[in-house]
Design a protein around this motif. Structure first.
Motif, PDB file in Angstrom:
ATOM      1  N   ALA A   1       2.298 -34.201   3.813  1.00 48.55           N
ATOM      2  CA  ALA A   1       0.999 -34.071   4.472  1.00 48.55           C
ATOM      3  C   ALA A   1       0.830 -32.651   5.022  1.00 48.55           C
ATOM      4  O   ALA A   1       1.770 -32.055   5.533  1.00 48.55           O
ATOM      5  N   VAL A   2      -0.399 -32.114   4.890  1.00 52.44           N
ATOM      6  CA  VAL A   2      -0.715 -30.761   5.351  1.00 52.44           C
ATOM      7  C   VAL A   2      -1.601 -30.861   6.588  1.00 52.44           C
ATOM      8  O   VAL A   2      -2.597 -31.594   6.595  1.00 52.44           O
ATOM      9  N   PHE A   3      -1.251 -30.101   7.640  1.00 51.25           N
ATOM     10  CA  PHE A   3      -1.992 -30.131   8.907  1.00 51.25           C
ATOM     11  C   PHE A   3      -2.504 -28.736   9.218  1.00 51.25           C
ATOM     12  O   PHE A   3      -1.781 -27.737   9.093  1.00 51.25           O
ATOM     13  N   VAL A   4      -3.771 -28.680   9.648  1.00 50.14           N
ATOM     14  CA  VAL A   4      -4.408 -27.443  10.077  1.00 50.14           C
ATOM     15  C   VAL A   4      -4.960 -27.664  11.468  1.00 50.14           C
ATOM     16  O   VAL A   4      -5.809 -28.533  11.677  1.00 50.14           O
ATOM     17  N   ASN A   5      -4.417 -26.914  12.429  1.00 55.76           N
ATOM     18  CA  ASN A   5      -4.825 -27.071  13.836  1.00 55.76           C
ATOM     19  C   ASN A   5      -4.695 -28.514  14.295  1.00 55.76           C
ATOM     20  O   ASN A   5      -5.539 -29.049  15.027  1.00 55.76           O
ATOM     21  N   GLY A   6      -3.649 -29.193  13.827  1.00 52.91           N
ATOM     22  CA  GLY A   6      -3.371 -30.557  14.248  1.00 52.91           C
ATOM     23  C   GLY A   6      -4.096 -31.631  13.480  1.00 52.91           C
ATOM     24  O   GLY A   6      -3.845 -32.829  13.705  1.00 52.91           O
ATOM     25  N   LYS A   7      -4.988 -31.256  12.543  1.00 53.60           N
ATOM     26  CA  LYS A   7      -5.734 -32.237  11.778  1.00 53.60           C
ATOM     27  C   LYS A   7      -5.170 -32.323  10.362  1.00 53.60           C
ATOM     28  O   LYS A   7      -4.952 -31.305   9.710  1.00 53.60           O
ATOM     29  N   GLU A   8      -4.973 -33.545   9.878  1.00 50.68           N
ATOM     30  CA  GLU A   8      -4.410 -33.749   8.551  1.00 50.68           C
ATOM     31  C   GLU A   8      -5.482 -33.528   7.484  1.00 50.68           C
ATOM     32  O   GLU A   8      -6.596 -34.034   7.587  1.00 50.68           O
TER      33      GLU A   8
ATOM     34  N   PRO B 134     -21.081  -9.718   9.362  1.00 50.02           N
ATOM     35  CA  PRO B 134     -21.696  -9.656  10.703  1.00 50.02           C
ATOM     36  C   PRO B 134     -22.633 -10.818  10.975  1.00 50.02           C
ATOM     37  O   PRO B 134     -22.853 -11.178  12.123  1.00 50.02           O
ATOM     38  N   ASN B 135     -23.185 -11.441   9.925  1.00 47.15           N
ATOM     39  CA  ASN B 135     -24.119 -12.554  10.116  1.00 47.15           C
ATOM     40  C   ASN B 135     -23.444 -13.903   9.935  1.00 47.15           C
ATOM     41  O   ASN B 135     -24.107 -14.926   9.771  1.00 47.15           O
ATOM     42  N   SER B 136     -22.132 -13.903   9.953  1.00 40.08           N
ATOM     43  CA  SER B 136     -21.411 -15.152   9.714  1.00 40.08           C
ATOM     44  C   SER B 136     -21.607 -16.106  10.882  1.00 40.08           C
ATOM     45  O   SER B 136     -21.701 -15.708  12.038  1.00 40.08           O
ATOM     46  N   ASN B 137     -21.706 -17.399  10.568  1.00 40.86           N
ATOM     47  CA  ASN B 137     -21.849 -18.430  11.583  1.00 40.86           C
ATOM     48  C   ASN B 137     -20.512 -18.997  12.031  1.00 40.86           C
ATOM     49  O   ASN B 137     -20.472 -19.965  12.794  1.00 40.86           O
ATOM     50  N   GLU B 138     -19.405 -18.440  11.513  1.00 42.65           N
ATOM     51  CA  GLU B 138     -18.098 -18.940  11.900  1.00 42.65           C
ATOM     52  C   GLU B 138     -17.886 -18.715  13.389  1.00 42.65           C
ATOM     53  O   GLU B 138     -18.270 -17.691  13.950  1.00 42.65           O
ATOM     54  N   GLY B 139     -17.229 -19.667  13.974  1.00 40.91           N
ATOM     55  CA  GLY B 139     -16.999 -19.557  15.409  1.00 40.91           C
ATOM     56  C   GLY B 139     -15.963 -18.511  15.752  1.00 40.91           C
ATOM     57  O   GLY B 139     -15.998 -17.931  16.829  1.00 40.91           O
ATOM     58  N   GLY B 140     -15.010 -18.237  14.865  1.00 41.56           N
ATOM     59  CA  GLY B 140     -13.971 -17.248  15.143  1.00 41.56           C
ATOM     60  C   GLY B 140     -14.300 -15.931  14.507  1.00 41.56           C
ATOM     61  O   GLY B 140     -15.279 -15.777  13.791  1.00 41.56           O
ATOM     62  N   ASN B 141     -13.502 -14.952  14.790  1.00 41.88           N
ATOM     63  CA  ASN B 141     -13.734 -13.642  14.209  1.00 41.88           C
ATOM     64  C   ASN B 141     -12.654 -13.265  13.199  1.00 41.88           C
ATOM     65  O   ASN B 141     -12.624 -12.139  12.740  1.00 41.88           O
ATOM     66  N   THR B 142     -11.752 -14.198  12.853  1.00 43.50           N
ATOM     67  CA  THR B 142     -10.730 -13.947  11.846  1.00 43.50           C
ATOM     68  C   THR B 142     -10.558 -15.195  10.992  1.00 43.50           C
ATOM     69  O   THR B 142     -10.463 -16.304  11.514  1.00 43.50           O
ATOM     70  N   LYS B 143     -10.569 -14.988   9.688  1.00 46.34           N
ATOM     71  CA  LYS B 143     -10.317 -16.087   8.771  1.00 46.34           C
ATOM     72  C   LYS B 143      -9.162 -15.696   7.859  1.00 46.34           C
ATOM     73  O   LYS B 143      -9.153 -14.604   7.285  1.00 46.34           O
ATOM     74  N   LEU B 144      -8.207 -16.627   7.720  1.00 44.68           N
ATOM     75  CA  LEU B 144      -7.055 -16.402   6.853  1.00 44.68           C
ATOM     76  C   LEU B 144      -7.134 -17.372   5.683  1.00 44.68           C
ATOM     77  O   LEU B 144      -7.333 -18.576   5.876  1.00 44.68           O
ATOM     78  N   ARG B 145      -7.008 -16.826   4.471  1.00 46.86           N
ATOM     79  CA  ARG B 145      -6.929 -17.666   3.276  1.00 46.86           C
ATOM     80  C   ARG B 145      -5.457 -18.068   3.099  1.00 46.86           C
ATOM     81  O   ARG B 145      -4.592 -17.251   2.825  1.00 46.86           O
ATOM     82  N   VAL B 146      -5.180 -19.367   3.273  1.00 44.61           N
ATOM     83  CA  VAL B 146      -3.802 -19.873   3.291  1.00 44.61           C
ATOM     84  C   VAL B 146      -3.519 -20.625   1.998  1.00 44.61           C
ATOM     85  O   VAL B 146      -4.332 -21.452   1.565  1.00 44.61           O
ATOM     86  N   THR B 147      -2.369 -20.328   1.390  1.00 42.62           N
ATOM     87  CA  THR B 147      -1.894 -21.061   0.210  1.00 42.62           C
ATOM     88  C   THR B 147      -0.505 -21.607   0.516  1.00 42.62           C
ATOM     89  O   THR B 147       0.412 -20.845   0.820  1.00 42.62           O
TER      90      THR B 147
ATOM     91  N   ASP C  86      -9.024 -22.231   4.138  1.00 43.05           N
ATOM     92  CA  ASP C  86      -9.308 -21.147   5.079  1.00 43.05           C
ATOM     93  C   ASP C  86      -8.958 -21.607   6.483  1.00 43.05           C
ATOM     94  O   ASP C  86      -9.355 -22.704   6.917  1.00 43.05           O
ATOM     95  N   TRP C  87      -8.265 -20.777   7.188  1.00 45.58           N
ATOM     96  CA  TRP C  87      -7.828 -21.048   8.556  1.00 45.58           C
ATOM     97  C   TRP C  87      -8.555 -20.071   9.482  1.00 45.58           C
ATOM     98  O   TRP C  87      -8.321 -18.864   9.408  1.00 45.58           O
ATOM     99  N   VAL C  88      -9.434 -20.585  10.313  1.00 46.83           N
ATOM    100  CA  VAL C  88     -10.241 -19.749  11.190  1.00 46.83           C
ATOM    101  C   VAL C  88      -9.557 -19.652  12.550  1.00 46.83           C
ATOM    102  O   VAL C  88      -9.202 -20.668  13.161  1.00 46.83           O
TER     103      VAL C  88
END
Length: 466
Positions: A384-391, A416-429, A440-442
């Motif tokens: 099972a894969v978890f991201v920020n505690g969610k499976e 600059p017009n992104s609606n993402e709540g964070g300011n860093t996104k990591l593409r995780v494999t 994507d891990w924000v």
């Protein structure tokens, strides 16, 4: 490659003509013309200096190439000389031993065959002696005077009858006794000659060469390639040594064409070389030209002192022990950077639990018994894969002994017009057992480096990180 006079090698491999500075028109004053000529002269001097420097560098390259040819040729001659001298000595020894053995067989057959002939000879010689005595006695009896002659003749006749003059020992015919000979197959010389004439080869270059050395935390990834199209490899053999050491040591033998050499001290030069064994052959090919590499990356280490885990001497292997204490074992420092590959290899397994976790996190947070929490991504031993505690919905295969779990991350810049709540996104494999999940891990803030960690509920789990 020689360059035409007045040309300099460009990055693309072509030559660029040096364009002299344009002179002013005829109306230029003498002082300006002199300055212009001086500038052109300086440019020509600098061009000549650069040209000479390039030629000298090529001369050094030629010297190194000549040195490699001569040194490798001298070493090859020494190897050939030693090898064939050893063969000569071994062959002479084997031939002498075989000759001694065959002579011993001849001696044994001769002695065994002569023994009954000797016994027969003794019997015949005894009969001849007896016959001589009887003959002498009979002749005396015949020539003696009459009177006592009858009695002596009677005694002599009885004696002759007792000796059994008609009984003769049997002498074997020549066809019935051994006639020794040596059977020597001349084809052995032909076989040996053919083997000797085809024994050994001289190669101008090894069939495999090291292609790339990539530094890893506490290790170096070595990749090699086949450069001889006619060579069919079966196995490869990789060796390494510190540049200050005298001897290479084996680090890998197998069919793969890359290998991560671990236990590399940072900022220390190491030499690597590789050879191959052809399909169906026993001998190894010549070694590749040694390549020197080093790793400047700090080795990955687990934090020492956590009660539930025992660490190896280099602190890159963690073993979940029998302690009842439970918690997350973190790395000593945030040594994982985006763009790198973080690898966990499961050396041994214990009883799985859904709370088990292997992964990375933004910061160490004590009080948790798993990485299945906020600001962390991980995989459980059941896949099972978890991201920020969610499976996640996607799941990887369950982790088993020998499994390798890798984490690769790259930064995805948000517009600059992104609606993402964070300011860093990591593409995780995350990859495991030939399967992978990508997401994507924000994060709420940029993070230059990350911690890694693991947690196991039951003892017996051992994990190596590199």
């Amino acid at each position: 490659m020689w360059l035409a006079s007045g040309c300099e090698a460009s990055p693309g491999g072509c030559c660029q003509q040096r364009v002299p500075t344009a002179r002013a028109g005829s109306g230029m004053d003498p002082e300006g013309e002199a300055l212009l000529l001086l500038q052109e002269a300086r440019e020509s001097v600098e061009a000549a200096r650069s040209y000479r420097r390039e030629l000298q560098q090529r001369l050094r390259g030629l010297q190194q190439a000549r040195k490699q040819i001569r040194e490798s040729a001298a070493l090859t001659r020494d190897v050939l000389e030693q090898h064939f001298n050893d063969l000569k000595g071994t062959l002479w020894k084997l031939l002498d031993e075989r000759l001694v053995l065959l002579r011993q067989e001849v001696d044994a057959i001769e002695q065994e065959s002569i023994k009954p002939l000797d016994e027969c000879q003794k019997l015949i010689e005894h009969g001849v002696s007896t016959a001589d005595d009887l003959l002498q006695e009979g002749e005396c009896v015949i020539h003696e005077v009459m009177g006592e002659q009858n009695e002596k003749l009677c005694n002599f006749t009885k004696k002759a009858l007792h000796i059994q003059l008609d009984s003769l020992p049997e002498v074997p015919a020549l066809v019935d006794v051994p006639c020794l000979s040596a059977q020597l197959d001349d084809c052995l010389l032909t076989i040996v000659k053919n083997q000797i004439f085809s024994h050994g080869t001289v190669a101008s270059r090894p069939p495999v060469q090291i292609e790339e050395l990539t530094e890893k935390p506490g290790g170096i990834l070595v990749r090699w390639c086949k450069v001889d199209d006619d060579f069919i490899p079966q196995d490869y053999r990789l060796q390494y040594r510190k540049s200050t050491a005298n001897h290479f040591e084996d680090v890998y033998v197998g069919s793969e064409m890359e290998f991560i050499v671990l236990h590399i001290d940072p900022n220390v030069d190491y030499q690597f070389r590789v050879c191959a064994r052809g399909d169906g052959r026993q001998e190894w090919s010549p070694w590749s030209i040694p390549q020197t590499g080093r790793s400047t990356l700090v080795p990955h280490e687990w934090t020492a002192g956590l009660e539930g885990y025992s660490l190896s001497s280099r602190r890159n292997i963690a073993l979940r022990n029998d302690s009842q204490s439970c918690g997350v074992l973190y790395s000593k420092a945030p040594t994982y950077f985006c763009g790198q590959t973080l690898t966990f290899r499961i050396e041994t397994v214990g009883q799985p639990d859904k709370r088990d976790s292997i992964g990375v996190c933004v910061e160490q947070q004590n009080g948790y018994d798993s990485l299945q929490r906020d600001k962390a991504v991980c995989i459980s031993t059941n896949g099972a894969v978890f991201v920020n505690g969610k499976e996640m919905t996607n799941q990887l295969p369950a982790v088993t002994c020998g499994s390798t779990v890798t984490f690769d991350m790259e930064v995805v810049h948000l517009g600059p017009n992104s609606n993402e709540g964070g300011n860093t996104k990591l593409r995780v494999t995350i990859s495991s057992n030939n399967r992978e999940v990508v997401f994507d891990w924000v994060l709420d803030h940029s993070c230059g480096s990350l911690y890694f960690g693991c947690s196991f509920s039951y003892p017996g789990w051992k994990v190596l990180v590199f």
